[in-house]
Design a protein around this motif. Structure first.
Motif, PDB file in Angstrom:
ATOM      1  N   PHE B 336       0.844  -1.198   0.000  1.00 29.39           N
ATOM      2  CA  PHE B 336       0.000   0.000   0.000  1.00 29.39           C
ATOM      3  C   PHE B 336       0.878   1.247   0.000  1.00 29.39           C
ATOM      4  O   PHE B 336       0.640   2.188  -0.765  1.00 29.39           O
ATOM      5  N   ARG B 337       1.879   1.248   0.834  1.00 30.06           N
ATOM      6  CA  ARG B 337       2.774   2.409   0.880  1.00 30.06           C
ATOM      7  C   ARG B 337       3.471   2.605  -0.470  1.00 30.06           C
ATOM      8  O   ARG B 337       3.609   3.720  -0.960  1.00 30.06           O
ATOM      9  N   GLN B 338       3.928   1.508  -1.057  1.00 29.40           N
ATOM     10  CA  GLN B 338       4.607   1.644  -2.350  1.00 29.40           C
ATOM     11  C   GLN B 338       3.649   2.168  -3.417  1.00 29.40           C
ATOM     12  O   GLN B 338       4.001   3.025  -4.224  1.00 29.40           O
ATOM     13  N   GLY B 339       2.442   1.626  -3.421  1.00 34.71           N
ATOM     14  CA  GLY B 339       1.465   2.056  -4.417  1.00 34.71           C
ATOM     15  C   GLY B 339       1.090   3.512  -4.239  1.00 34.71           C
ATOM     16  O   GLY B 339       1.018   4.284  -5.203  1.00 34.71           O
ATOM     17  N   LEU B 340       0.866   3.896  -2.990  1.00 32.84           N
ATOM     18  CA  LEU B 340       0.482   5.283  -2.714  1.00 32.84           C
ATOM     19  C   LEU B 340       1.649   6.218  -3.028  1.00 32.84           C
ATOM     20  O   LEU B 340       1.469   7.283  -3.636  1.00 32.84           O
ATOM     21  N   SER B 341       2.850   5.811  -2.634  1.00 37.10           N
ATOM     22  CA  SER B 341       4.039   6.640  -2.883  1.00 37.10           C
ATOM     23  C   SER B 341       4.258   6.810  -4.384  1.00 37.10           C
ATOM     24  O   SER B 341       4.532   7.914  -4.870  1.00 37.10           O
ATOM     25  N   ASP B 342       4.114   5.721  -5.121  1.00 36.51           N
ATOM     26  CA  ASP B 342       4.279   5.785  -6.572  1.00 36.51           C
ATOM     27  C   ASP B 342       3.235   6.730  -7.181  1.00 36.51           C
ATOM     28  O   ASP B 342       3.551   7.547  -8.051  1.00 36.51           O
TER      29      ASP B 342
END
Lengths: 379, 379, 379
Positions: B336-342
């Motif tokens: 989730f963090r990676q997706g949101l950060s991306d």
């Protein structure tokens, strides 16, 4: 596009679902009518060369005919005519780089090449996939009588599949995919056969389009013990696409699960994520994105990436679903390689997997899954 | 992947939908059966480690167990066994970095940890989400009689939700999401309860699967005034996925709107764009992509970007939907963090929003929306 | 975003589906209620400025009002009020850069500008699209009697379309898109008209929502020989989105095919891939992704790329579907240009097509397809 990953470039593919090619020359109108799933270009819509697949032909097929990339449609078709169908077919089938073809022999309008010749042209082992509806229509044409239909079909299926590696259902085209989960009873089959045979006797073409009979055919296929391919999703204007969502097969898939018979979901676009879900949760379900891969052209990487969100790598297969134009063998193969290579390279760049993992995935999708499911090694 | 944006890396998450984890050790077969929504790997499909989530485990979970990234499944499972379930659970729950969990306590086959222990392990406040069907089945097992069922359910729901922050409906699993818009009348509820209770007396398991009763449960939930979570879309082989499109809830959503009761659409894949639409046009609808986020592995950014095409940022929440494996808490959070950060970084690179905007969006999705909707601050 | 390709930046667009704009000043609540398809922001969901389209307004519309990019909603609305509606409308309509508008005049709640004024403001030729249901409701209000309805409608349609370039059906909003393939018979039409007119006499509002009559309207449109636009997919909370999949129109599309009447599928999100399929296989079907283009903001390139997987370039049109806010004209145009430019640039970078091909595609989608289908050159 960056160059293909070596592990993808050197793959010897198993094309687990394809058709034969036309062996005669084609004029522009005939070529365009075989290019996409449209019957022909329309008066208001312009040429079908102005589409994702049209640009892929000009970019990737022109060089195979010794033309520069992006040759105009006119130059392309002129060169194709000069070379002649035999040479064109030979070049594209060779370029596809398949070691084995699983050829659906049930759809062959016009003058197409026979199984053995396709294998020889492609330099590949050619295996047969037998279309269930075609066998049924053959049986019906003989007039077995309602009570004799079921046994006559089973008998004929045994003969026709003596050396086949799989079966194919086009229930999607005829009645949609919402087939019942339960195996139909003998009385139901006899009654449905009676209605169908009567309609043929009354003059109708022997075209099967009955949910009970189509379900019966599938269960005969399960009894026969061969993987069963289903047309799913994308097809020509004859299909009711909203009846071809693979999720509609869920009941039947559940019912078949205890038998272990592999269910091969073909094409799947634009429901490829739905198919990926089924491939994850059912141990006997496998998927491909053939047909769509070459139609979407440079978007093949997106298609493959979406399918592999849920589909395990051991459940994803290559197919071209090429029919008619030998170009589609080449494009199906090339765009699959590009899509798979892009998927694997993105993963390598992002640290998702190792080089060894990537190479293993490529081998699974390119041929190992197909060889395992269809038992091609033992042949 | 580039490093996480600082505003995402430091987020203290509210996991608004999760489950408990198994507290015993697991062999390979048990581990794989909890890894995806498949019941188990199949004989023809290969290991489930060869899937998007399997590669995510090897990449992102191995280091938490002191292994190098991309450790083999064998090494991973051996190390996991060495450390023991308690230590493994502690490490992954800590790594998830959640400050609050909203735990669905209604699905707990096997030996899973209780609510308080989950909170302690995660270093988070643990809130309870009560599953409507479980309460109904508890009531039915006591034998209240058809006429007494409705009141007995309401009474038991009051007791069970005394300290709960939300409710959960699994109508999707039992009857699909095409629930009627209207609140069922008393006579209808009594009649449906009568049929259900009679089937239980006749020996059936007390498993609720009745549209009228499931609709009744939802309306009792509305009367109770707590946010109602709906399982939507993706789940295991027991779900009829084509009956789980969130759009099928439209009538019920419209009917609930005047009450203001929040409707929380969980998971939603592969219908996450449909859910995003509902979140835009209905003021009381909220969405997440839990469960799918960790299953699609490195494709989480695509999933989140698609959901946020229409869903306003004030309507999008984080959940892991982790169940069984503590790894899923860590992966759910990390992906989730990676997706949101991306998503946010792409927007920054393209000039879509400012750094301050990006940080605000991260806070909304990471926790503020959940705290506001469930009223967690007041607790 | 990289700068637009010159061939896209200089395009003079034909906006083949749009509406009029409000000519009065708007407070924040009125502005937000026109911004997305939500009726208004809800108490729990925060401001609708925190959405893809909200960020697009701040980024791309603020500079048109002399503000810096990313101006706050408060500053934006204050500046908007200072300039006044007339100046704001003028600026955004000019900025859109359209040479022709096909304006749907059938939906005009509140004070909106008339056709000629819209054209003058935009510096564009303004053509009319006549909404079938609006004509029918006008006829019904006069009380033609059941037996006279059909002829009265045909007569009124002839008058109303004397200078129109196309028609519009909102069957999607009223009964869904699963319209019958067959043209309804006279007796059926009379009976349905009778029921409708009786309900009006009994006091109901003259709001048409009857599959037989809506089908009748479409066939009258076919007889009239003008392209027929269908609302498809995405819309406000009044639509049952699961009844608005364009695939549900398949039977009707097949039935209309022999007449050659163009069927224009509008919006289509989230079913834009389904619409792309129909545009490929049916010669008279055309698609756009208006409305969604500006709502998804920076995701417009993804939307356009997905649509063009199957839709031939000769079948894809630009529309803004702007309504109410003049900003939506500007955003619809700008985000379409960005999406198209991104699509073409990606193709150029990947060697998919040549510069000349890219420029031709841009001209087709930007206006040539619309001019050809609606016959705008002859006007």
């Amino acid at each position: 596009m960056p160059p293909l990953l070596p592990c993808v470039e050197t793959l010897s593919l198993v094309d687990h679902h394809c058709h034969s090619v036309v062996d005669g020359d084609l004029d522009r109108s005939e070529f365009e009518s075989l290019l996409t799933e449209a019957e022909a270009p329309g008066p208001l819509g312009g040429t079908l060369f102005d589409s994702a697949i049209g640009f892929a032909v000009r970019r990737w097929c022109a060089p195979v005919l010794d033309l520069p990339p992006h040759a105009s449609p006119e130059d392309y078709l002129a060169r194709r005519a000069d070379l002649g169908a035999a040479e064109v077919n030979r070049r594209f089938l060779q370029a596809a780089g398949a070691e084995a073809l699983c050829l659906d022999t049930g759809f062959a309008p016009g003058a197409v090449l026979p199984l053995a010749e396709m294998g020889a042209l492609a330099g590949a082992t050619a295996h047969e996939i037998v279309r269930l509806e075609q066998v049924a229509e053959e049986v019906a044409a003989v007039g077995p009588g309602a009570a004799g239909f079921a046994e006559a079909f089973r008998e004929r299926l045994r003969e026709r599949t003596a050396s086949a590696v799989g079966l194919k259902s086009i229930a999607a085209y005829r009645v949609g995919l919402a087939l019942p989960g339960e195996r139909p009873g003998d009385a139901e089959v006899t009654a449905a056969a009676g209605r169908w045979l009567a309609s043929i006797e009354a003059g109708a073409a022997p075209r099967l389009a009955d949910p009970t009979l189509q379900s019966f055919l599938v269960w005969c296929g399960v009894d026969r013990g061969l993987p069963i391919q289903f047309h799913v999703g994308y097809g020509d204007a004859d299909v009711d696409l909203h009846r071809c969502d693979p999720l509609l097969l869920t009941d039947l898939i559940r019912a078949v699960e205890p038998t272990g018979t592999p269910i091969m979901l073909l094409h799947n676009y634009p429901f490829h994520r739905h198919a990926g879900y089924l491939a994850q949760v059912f141990p006997h379900v496998f998927v491909d994105v053939g047909l769509a891969t070459h139609n979407v052209g440079h978007r093949a990487p997106a298609l493959i990436a979406e399918t592999l969100e849920l589909a395990p790598y051991g459940k994803f297969l290559f197919s071209s679903d090429a029919f008619g134009l030998a170009e589609l063998y080449h494009l199906g193969s090339l765009l699959f390689r590009q899509g798979l290579s892009d998927h694997l390279r993105t993963g390598l760049d992002d640290g998702v997997w190792t080089e060894e993992d990537a190479a293993r995935i490529a081998r699974l999708a390119g041929g190992e899954n197909a060889r395992r499911v269809y038992g091609l090694e033992q042949r």
